[in-house]
Design a protein around this motif. Structure first.
Motif, PDB file in Angstrom:
ATOM      1  N   PRO A   6      59.206  40.833  45.612  1.00  0.00           N
ATOM      2  CA  PRO A   6      58.287  40.079  46.467  1.00  0.00           C
ATOM      3  C   PRO A   6      56.836  40.441  46.161  1.00  0.00           C
ATOM      4  CG  PRO A   6      59.318  41.873  47.679  1.00  0.00           C
ATOM      5  CD  PRO A   6      59.954  41.860  46.323  1.00  0.00           C
ATOM      6  N   LEU A   7      55.968  39.453  46.215  1.00  0.00           N
ATOM      7  CA  LEU A   7      54.534  39.706  46.116  1.00  0.00           C
ATOM      8  C   LEU A   7      54.075  40.069  47.518  1.00  0.00           C
ATOM      9  CD1 LEU A   7      53.644  36.590  43.966  1.00  0.00           C
ATOM     10  CD2 LEU A   7      53.441  38.983  43.227  1.00  0.00           C
ATOM     11  N   ILE A   8      53.381  41.193  47.642  1.00  0.00           N
ATOM     12  CA  ILE A   8      53.000  41.664  48.974  1.00  0.00           C
ATOM     13  C   ILE A   8      51.488  41.685  49.127  1.00  0.00           C
ATOM     14  CG2 ILE A   8      53.030  43.707  50.475  1.00  0.00           C
ATOM     15  CD1 ILE A   8      55.968  44.054  49.604  1.00  0.00           C
ATOM     16  N   ILE A  28      42.652  46.906  49.400  1.00  0.00           N
ATOM     17  CA  ILE A  28      43.834  47.378  50.126  1.00  0.00           C
ATOM     18  C   ILE A  28      45.107  47.294  49.278  1.00  0.00           C
ATOM     19  CG2 ILE A  28      42.829  46.863  52.403  1.00  0.00           C
ATOM     20  CD1 ILE A  28      44.640  44.368  52.515  1.00  0.00           C
ATOM     21  N   GLY A  29      44.970  46.886  48.023  1.00  0.00           N
ATOM     22  CA  GLY A  29      46.139  46.830  47.147  1.00  0.00           C
ATOM     23  C   GLY A  29      47.015  45.606  47.365  1.00  0.00           C
ATOM     24  N   ALA A  30      46.410  44.508  47.804  1.00  0.00           N
ATOM     25  CA  ALA A  30      47.172  43.265  48.001  1.00  0.00           C
ATOM     26  C   ALA A  30      47.411  42.572  46.659  1.00  0.00           C
ATOM     27  CB  ALA A  30      46.402  42.326  48.936  1.00  0.00           C
ATOM     28  N   GLU A  31      48.551  41.902  46.537  1.00  0.00           N
ATOM     29  CA  GLU A  31      48.853  41.094  45.353  1.00  0.00           C
ATOM     30  C   GLU A  31      48.597  39.616  45.608  1.00  0.00           C
ATOM     31  OE1 GLU A  31      52.474  43.673  43.442  1.00  0.00           O
ATOM     32  OE2 GLU A  31      52.872  42.585  45.294  1.00  0.00           O
ATOM     33  N   VAL A  32      48.680  39.233  46.871  1.00  0.00           N
ATOM     34  CA  VAL A  32      48.371  37.871  47.317  1.00  0.00           C
ATOM     35  C   VAL A  32      47.515  38.028  48.571  1.00  0.00           C
ATOM     36  CG1 VAL A  32      50.360  36.612  46.401  1.00  0.00           C
ATOM     37  CG2 VAL A  32      50.583  37.863  48.536  1.00  0.00           C
ATOM     38  N   PHE A  33      46.739  37.005  48.931  1.00  0.00           N
ATOM     39  CA  PHE A  33      45.912  37.148  50.123  1.00  0.00           C
ATOM     40  C   PHE A  33      45.682  35.817  50.805  1.00  0.00           C
ATOM     41  CE2 PHE A  33      41.543  35.844  48.674  1.00  0.00           C
ATOM     42  CZ  PHE A  33      41.851  35.618  47.338  1.00  0.00           C
ATOM     43  N   GLN A  34      45.310  35.921  52.058  1.00  0.00           N
ATOM     44  CA  GLN A  34      45.038  34.749  52.891  1.00  0.00           C
ATOM     45  C   GLN A  34      43.687  34.949  53.556  1.00  0.00           C
ATOM     46  OE1 GLN A  34      48.118  32.941  55.696  1.00  0.00           O
ATOM     47  NE2 GLN A  34      46.899  34.119  57.149  1.00  0.00           N
ATOM     48  N   LEU A 248      65.433  41.797  55.609  1.00  0.00           N
ATOM     49  CA  LEU A 248      64.810  40.519  55.236  1.00  0.00           C
ATOM     50  C   LEU A 248      64.348  40.547  53.776  1.00  0.00           C
ATOM     51  CD1 LEU A 248      62.684  39.870  58.456  1.00  0.00           C
ATOM     52  CD2 LEU A 248      64.518  38.386  57.614  1.00  0.00           C
ATOM     53  N   LEU A 249      63.738  41.665  53.388  1.00  0.00           N
ATOM     54  CA  LEU A 249      63.214  41.773  52.027  1.00  0.00           C
ATOM     55  C   LEU A 249      64.320  41.929  50.990  1.00  0.00           C
ATOM     56  CD1 LEU A 249      60.117  43.883  52.904  1.00  0.00           C
ATOM     57  CD2 LEU A 249      60.032  41.886  51.398  1.00  0.00           C
ATOM     58  N   ALA A 250      65.502  42.317  51.432  1.00  0.00           N
ATOM     59  CA  ALA A 250      66.633  42.464  50.506  1.00  0.00           C
ATOM     60  C   ALA A 250      67.330  41.124  50.284  1.00  0.00           C
ATOM     61  CB  ALA A 250      67.629  43.482  51.054  1.00  0.00           C
ATOM     62  N   ASP A 251      67.032  40.138  51.117  1.00  0.00           N
ATOM     63  CA  ASP A 251      67.709  38.851  51.007  1.00  0.00           C
ATOM     64  C   ASP A 251      67.133  38.067  49.817  1.00  0.00           C
ATOM     65  OD1 ASP A 251      69.461  36.906  53.076  1.00  0.00           O
ATOM     66  OD2 ASP A 251      68.214  35.865  51.583  1.00  0.00           O
ATOM     67  N   GLU A 252      68.008  37.657  48.936  1.00  0.00           N
ATOM     68  CA  GLU A 252      67.583  36.979  47.703  1.00  0.00           C
ATOM     69  C   GLU A 252      66.760  35.722  47.986  1.00  0.00           C
ATOM     70  OE1 GLU A 252      67.532  37.731  44.544  1.00  0.00           O
ATOM     71  OE2 GLU A 252      68.298  39.701  45.146  1.00  0.00           O
ATOM     72  N   ARG A 253      67.036  35.054  49.100  1.00  0.00           N
ATOM     73  CA  ARG A 253      66.354  33.792  49.399  1.00  0.00           C
ATOM     74  C   ARG A 253      64.902  34.026  49.816  1.00  0.00           C
ATOM     75  NH1 ARG A 253      70.983  32.050  53.558  1.00  0.00           N
ATOM     76  NH2 ARG A 253      70.666  34.259  53.998  1.00  0.00           N
ATOM     77  N   LEU A 279      55.053  47.769  54.143  1.00  0.00           N
ATOM     78  CA  LEU A 279      55.917  46.660  53.736  1.00  0.00           C
ATOM     79  C   LEU A 279      56.486  46.899  52.337  1.00  0.00           C
ATOM     80  CD1 LEU A 279      56.984  44.001  54.935  1.00  0.00           C
ATOM     81  CD2 LEU A 279      55.113  42.816  53.787  1.00  0.00           C
ATOM     82  N   ARG A 280      55.688  47.488  51.453  1.00  0.00           N
ATOM     83  CA  ARG A 280      56.189  47.812  50.105  1.00  0.00           C
ATOM     84  C   ARG A 280      57.354  48.784  50.197  1.00  0.00           C
ATOM     85  NH1 ARG A 280      52.488  46.510  45.614  1.00  0.00           N
ATOM     86  NH2 ARG A 280      53.597  48.082  44.397  1.00  0.00           N
ATOM     87  N   GLU A 281      57.264  49.710  51.132  1.00  0.00           N
ATOM     88  CA  GLU A 281      58.341  50.668  51.324  1.00  0.00           C
ATOM     89  C   GLU A 281      59.622  49.946  51.748  1.00  0.00           C
ATOM     90  OE1 GLU A 281      56.848  53.931  53.547  1.00  0.00           O
ATOM     91  OE2 GLU A 281      58.584  55.197  53.071  1.00  0.00           O
ATOM     92  N   CYS A 282      59.475  48.999  52.663  1.00  0.00           N
ATOM     93  CA  CYS A 282      60.641  48.204  53.103  1.00  0.00           C
ATOM     94  C   CYS A 282      61.234  47.414  51.948  1.00  0.00           C
ATOM     95  CB  CYS A 282      60.249  47.242  54.213  1.00  0.00           C
ATOM     96  SG  CYS A 282      59.816  48.048  55.757  1.00  0.00           S
ATOM     97  N   ALA A 283      60.381  47.033  50.987  1.00  0.00           N
ATOM     98  CA  ALA A 283      60.848  46.239  49.844  1.00  0.00           C
ATOM     99  C   ALA A 283      61.389  47.121  48.734  1.00  0.00           C
ATOM    100  CB  ALA A 283      59.696  45.384  49.316  1.00  0.00           C
ATOM    101  N   GLY A 284      61.296  48.446  48.911  1.00  0.00           N
ATOM    102  CA  GLY A 284      61.746  49.375  47.874  1.00  0.00           C
ATOM    103  C   GLY A 284      60.828  49.412  46.678  1.00  0.00           C
ATOM    104  N   ARG A 285      59.564  49.121  46.912  1.00  0.00           N
ATOM    105  CA  ARG A 285      58.601  49.142  45.812  1.00  0.00           C
ATOM    106  C   ARG A 285      57.726  50.386  45.904  1.00  0.00           C
ATOM    107  NH1 ARG A 285      55.386  43.979  44.880  1.00  0.00           N
ATOM    108  NH2 ARG A 285      54.814  45.306  43.133  1.00  0.00           N
ATOM    109  N   GLU A 286      57.178  50.788  44.755  1.00  0.00           N
ATOM    110  CA  GLU A 286      56.312  51.981  44.748  1.00  0.00           C
ATOM    111  C   GLU A 286      55.057  51.700  45.577  1.00  0.00           C
ATOM    112  OE1 GLU A 286      54.340  49.558  41.613  1.00  0.00           O
ATOM    113  OE2 GLU A 286      56.351  49.736  42.464  1.00  0.00           O
ATOM    114  N   LEU A 287      54.470  52.759  46.121  1.00  0.00           N
ATOM    115  CA  LEU A 287      53.318  52.576  47.008  1.00  0.00           C
ATOM    116  C   LEU A 287      52.037  52.425  46.199  1.00  0.00           C
ATOM    117  CD1 LEU A 287      54.187  55.071  49.870  1.00  0.00           C
ATOM    118  CD2 LEU A 287      54.978  52.740  49.470  1.00  0.00           C
TER     119      LEU A 287
END
Ligand SMILES: [Zn+2]
Ligand SMILES: [Zn+2]
Length: 295
Positions: A6-8, A28-34, A248-253, A279-287
Motif C-alpha cells: 500500500p502507498l501510505i 512526514i514521509g508520505a508517499e501520497v498526499f491530500q 484491513l491492510l492485509a486484505d488483497e483488495r 500505519l506503516r507498522e500495521c502494513a508490515g512496512r519498514e518505518l
C-alpha cells in the motif's frame, strides 16, 4: 517495495501556497498526499498564478510522490433540494476538477451532502446527473471520488447501498469511491476484527465492487461503532484499533490502494511522521525516519 504494497500518506496543509503541501508531505514521509487547496468552509476558488503553479510543478516532479488528491470544500451538497446550492456545488466541483488537471492530481474527493429530509431515493437521480455534468463540463481526466459519510441527519452516502446508488446513477468511469474507515465504523460497519471486516468488505464487493474503489481514508474512531459521529482518532488510539488496521491492510483488495491519514497526530496539528509510521507498522512496512524539524 513490491507493487502490492500500500502507498501510505496523509492529508497535509497547503497553507502558504499549494507548493508548500509538497514540502509538508515530504517532511512526514508520505508517499501520497491530500490537500484542501482552498479553505474547506468557503466557496472562494483558488486562483493559481503561474509562478506558484511552476513552483508546485517543479517540487512535485522532483519529490517522487505517488499521487496528489484534492479534497473539495465541505459546503458541497449535490443532494440539496435548493437549486441555487446545487448549482454552486456543481460549479465548485468543476473548479476542483480543473485544478486537479493543473496540479496533476489523481482525483477530487467530496462528501455527497445531505438530502435535508427529502430522502435518498428522491435525490438519487439529481446526484447522478450533477456528477455527470461535473465530468462533462470540466473536461478533466481526474477521478471524482465519492466519500462514504459518517452519518447524522439526512446524510447521503452513509450506507454502502447509497454510495453504490450514487456511483450507479452517475454512470461515469471517472466516478469512483473513497472509503473512509472512521465514517464506515460510525455508520455501523464493524472493522475491529476478521468477522466484521469480512462482512463489511463482502458488502462492498457485492454492492459497489472493488474495481470502483480508488482510495482509502485511514482513520481510527474516537467514538463507538454506529455512533454516526465523525471524529477521527490516531491509528491505534481509537475504537477500531491496530488489529483492525492490520487486517484491513492485509486484505488483497485494499492492499494495493493508496491510504491517506486524516488523523489529529501527536500535536493535534494533523498527521505527522508518527502517524505515517503507525500505519506503516500495521502494513508490515519498514518505518520512515522521523524529521526533527517541522516545515
Ligand atoms: Zn475522509
Ligand atoms: Zn471525517
Amino acid at each position: 517495495m513490491s507493487r502490492s504494497e500500500p502507498l501510505i500518506g496523509a492529508h497535509v496543509s497547503a497553507r502558504g501556497g499549494i507548493d508548500r503541501a509538497v514540502d509538508n508531505a515530504m517532511a512526514i514521509g508520505a508517499e501520497v498526499f491530500q490537500t484542501h487547496p482552498t479553505p474547506a468552509q468557503t466557496w472562494a476558488p483558488l486562483r493559481l498564478d503561474s509562478i506558484r503553479l511552476a513552483a508546485y510543478r517543479e517540487k512535485y516532479a522532483a519529490a517522487g510522490l505517488h499521487g496528489h488528491y484534492l479534497h473539495a470544500v465541505y459546503l458541497i451538497n449535490l443532494a440539496s433540494p435548493k437549486a441555487s446550492l446545487l448549482r454552486q456545488s456543481i460549479g465548485s466541483l468543476v473548479h476542483y476538477m480543473q485544478l486537479a488537471d493543473q496540479l496533476e492530481a489523481v482525483g477530487v474527493v467530496f462528501h455527497p451532502g445531505s438530502h435535508l429530509g427529502a430522502g435518498f431515493a428522491s435525490m438519487r437521480a439529481q446526484i447522478g446527473a450533477a456528477l455527470r455534468e461535473v465530468v462533462e463540463r470540466s473536461t478533466s481526466k481526474a477521478l471524482l471520488l465519492v466519500e462514504n459519510s459518517a452519518g447524522s441527519g439526512g446524510c447521503v452516502g452513509c450506507s454502502l447501498e447509497e454510495v453504490a446508488g450514487i456511483v450507479e446513477a452517475a454512470s461515469s468511469e471517472q466516478v469512483r469511491v473513497c472509503f473512509d474507515t472512521q465514517h464506515a465504523f460510525a455508520s455501523g460497519y464493524d472493522l475491529r476484527d476478521a468477522a466484521g471486516i469480512a462482512r463489511t468488505l463482502g458488502d462492498f464487493e457485492r454492492l459497489i465492487g472493488f474495481d470502483r474503489l480508488a482510495l482509502v481514508h485511514a482513520n481510527d474512531s474516537r467514538r463507538e461503532l454506529g455512533s454516526n459521529v465523525d471524529r477521527h482518532a490516531n491509528i491505534g488510539d481509537g475504537e477500531i484499533g491496530v488489529d483492525g488496521f492490520r487486517l484491513l491492510l492485509a486484505d488483497e483488495r485494499l492492499r494495493a490502494l493508496p491510504w491517506l491519514l486524516e488523523v489529529p497526530g501527536a500535536e493535534n496539528a494533523g498527521p505527522d511522521a508518527g502517524s505515517i509510521n503507525a500505519l506503516r507498522e500495521c502494513a508490515g512496512r519498514e518505518l520512515v525516519a522521523v524529521h526533527a524539524t517541522a516545515l
